[in-house]
Design a protein around this motif. Structure first.
Motif, PDB file in Angstrom:
ATOM      1  N   MET A 117     -38.454  -3.050  39.758  1.00 47.52           N
ATOM      2  CA  MET A 117     -38.957  -1.418  39.600  1.00 47.52           C
ATOM      3  C   MET A 117     -40.530  -1.586  39.627  1.00 47.52           C
ATOM      4  SD  MET A 117     -39.779  -1.918  36.077  1.00 47.52           S
ATOM      5  CE  MET A 117     -39.525  -0.855  34.596  1.00 47.52           C
ATOM      6  N   VAL A 118     -41.161  -2.560  39.708  1.00 48.63           N
ATOM      7  CA  VAL A 118     -42.530  -2.596  39.598  1.00 48.63           C
ATOM      8  C   VAL A 118     -42.968  -2.109  41.188  1.00 48.63           C
ATOM      9  CG1 VAL A 118     -44.712  -3.997  39.421  1.00 48.63           C
ATOM     10  CG2 VAL A 118     -43.010  -4.095  37.760  1.00 48.63           C
ATOM     11  N   PRO A 119     -43.894  -0.986  41.324  1.00 43.59           N
ATOM     12  CA  PRO A 119     -44.444  -0.792  42.830  1.00 43.59           C
ATOM     13  C   PRO A 119     -45.231  -1.403  43.436  1.00 43.59           C
ATOM     14  CG  PRO A 119     -45.303   0.948  40.859  1.00 43.59           C
ATOM     15  CD  PRO A 119     -44.260  -0.126  40.163  1.00 43.59           C
ATOM     16  N   GLY A 145     -35.270  -3.103  44.793  1.00 43.31           N
ATOM     17  CA  GLY A 145     -36.242  -2.327  43.930  1.00 43.31           C
ATOM     18  C   GLY A 145     -35.553  -1.063  43.503  1.00 43.31           C
ATOM     19  N   LYS A 146     -34.183  -1.110  42.900  1.00 42.99           N
ATOM     20  CA  LYS A 146     -33.400  -0.281  42.312  1.00 42.99           C
ATOM     21  C   LYS A 146     -33.754   0.006  40.842  1.00 42.99           C
ATOM     22  CE  LYS A 146     -29.079   2.232  42.620  1.00 42.99           C
ATOM     23  NZ  LYS A 146     -29.017   2.527  41.072  1.00 42.99           N
ATOM     24  N   PRO A 147     -34.575   1.042  40.387  1.00 42.06           N
ATOM     25  CA  PRO A 147     -34.795   1.415  39.039  1.00 42.06           C
ATOM     26  C   PRO A 147     -33.588   1.671  38.384  1.00 42.06           C
ATOM     27  CG  PRO A 147     -36.279   2.574  40.196  1.00 42.06           C
ATOM     28  CD  PRO A 147     -35.207   2.144  41.228  1.00 42.06           C
ATOM     29  N   GLU A 148     -33.249   1.230  37.156  1.00 40.49           N
ATOM     30  CA  GLU A 148     -32.083   1.285  36.144  1.00 40.49           C
ATOM     31  C   GLU A 148     -32.050   2.637  35.614  1.00 40.49           C
ATOM     32  OE1 GLU A 148     -31.723  -1.935  33.667  1.00 40.49           O
ATOM     33  OE2 GLU A 148     -30.934  -3.111  35.207  1.00 40.49           O
ATOM     34  N   GLU A 149     -30.989   3.217  35.034  1.00 45.35           N
ATOM     35  CA  GLU A 149     -30.671   4.357  34.480  1.00 45.35           C
ATOM     36  C   GLU A 149     -31.870   4.782  33.384  1.00 45.35           C
ATOM     37  OE1 GLU A 149     -28.937   8.097  34.423  1.00 45.35           O
ATOM     38  OE2 GLU A 149     -28.639   6.252  35.756  1.00 45.35           O
ATOM     39  N   GLY A 150     -32.375   3.561  32.571  1.00 52.53           N
ATOM     40  CA  GLY A 150     -33.096   3.912  31.598  1.00 52.53           C
ATOM     41  C   GLY A 150     -34.798   3.957  32.016  1.00 52.53           C
TER      42      GLY A 150
END
Lengths: 154, 77
Positions: A117-119, A145-150
């Motif tokens: 999740m870091v761009p 690069g899939k961010p999680e729910e939170g």
């Protein structure tokens, strides 16, 4: 600041010095380097690009997550952007803790989260072409690069 | 007006690092539809959207001066 994005070569000693503490019995360092061969294809060099302000914010978020999960003393990470050659250091992460298990675990967690999740984006330059890796534009899949729910603002 | 930042392949395809559009009042999903239909960016499936440096979902409502970024799948590390 324990997180940094730089255009200069990364020095491992610098990141080690950011986390070493009198209370520490362990410092783990992870060093991610530019690999020449991926699935048999030869990389000539890489190019990294970042959304710098957001990337730093997300790296700091990861440090906070680690401090909630493990009794670590300090976490530092640095990511290099721009053109990198084979064997250059792309990322270095250091974690200090009183004992070794949490230093190992937290260090691995930090890297996996960066990859989620870091761009920051990587462009591979091969002998026969170039491509922004991880760019799944045109497909449903968001395989890297899939961010999680939170990770989303609610 | 809202600034929409572009990175990686999207930036190369567009030939610029940002575009400007009026997005206040739209949801992120509506903005996505608009960009797909009305700009040369094309299909944005798989592209995350960040507002003011945070990931948001398609029901997030954009406000005046919010800075928007299109985030392709990341590949740092």
């Amino acid at each position: 600041m324990t997180c940094e994005i730089t255009r200069e070569p990364i020095k491992i000693e610098d990141i080690y010095q950011k986390v070493v503490r009198r209370e520490a019995g362990a410092v783990t360092t992870f060093v991610g380097t530019v690999r020449e061969l991926t699935h048999g294809r030869k990389t000539l060099h890489l190019e990294y690009e970042a959304y710098e302000s957001m990337a730093l914010k997300k790296m700091e978020q990861i440090v906070e997550e680690i401090k909630e999960k493990w009794p670590v003393l300090e976490v530092a990470m640095v990511h290099r952007i721009g053109r990198l050659e084979i064997t250059d250091i792309a990322i270095a992460i250091a974690v200090s803790s009183p004992h070794r298990p949490e230093a190992y675990e937290a260090n691995r967690y930090a890297l996996e989260r960066v990859k989620e999740m870091v761009p920051i984006w990587k462009k591979e330059h091969w002998e026969d072409g170039e491509k922004w890796v991880g760019n799944q534009q045109g497909t449903k899949a968001y395989t890297t690069g899939k961010p999680e729910e939170g990770d989303f603002l609610e | 007006m809202n600034k929409i930042m572009l990175f990686a392949q999207l930036k190369e395809d567009a030939g610029k690092s940002a575009i400007e559009t009026k997005a206040a009042g739209k949801t992120v999903g509506e903005l996505r539809d608009f960009l797909e239909k009305e700009t040369p960016l094309g299909n944005l499936d798989g592209i995350m959207i960040a507002v003011n440096e945070e990931f948001v979902k398609d029901d997030w409502i954009i406000e005046e001066k919010d800075v928007i970024a299109l985030i392709p799948p990341v590949s740092g590390g």
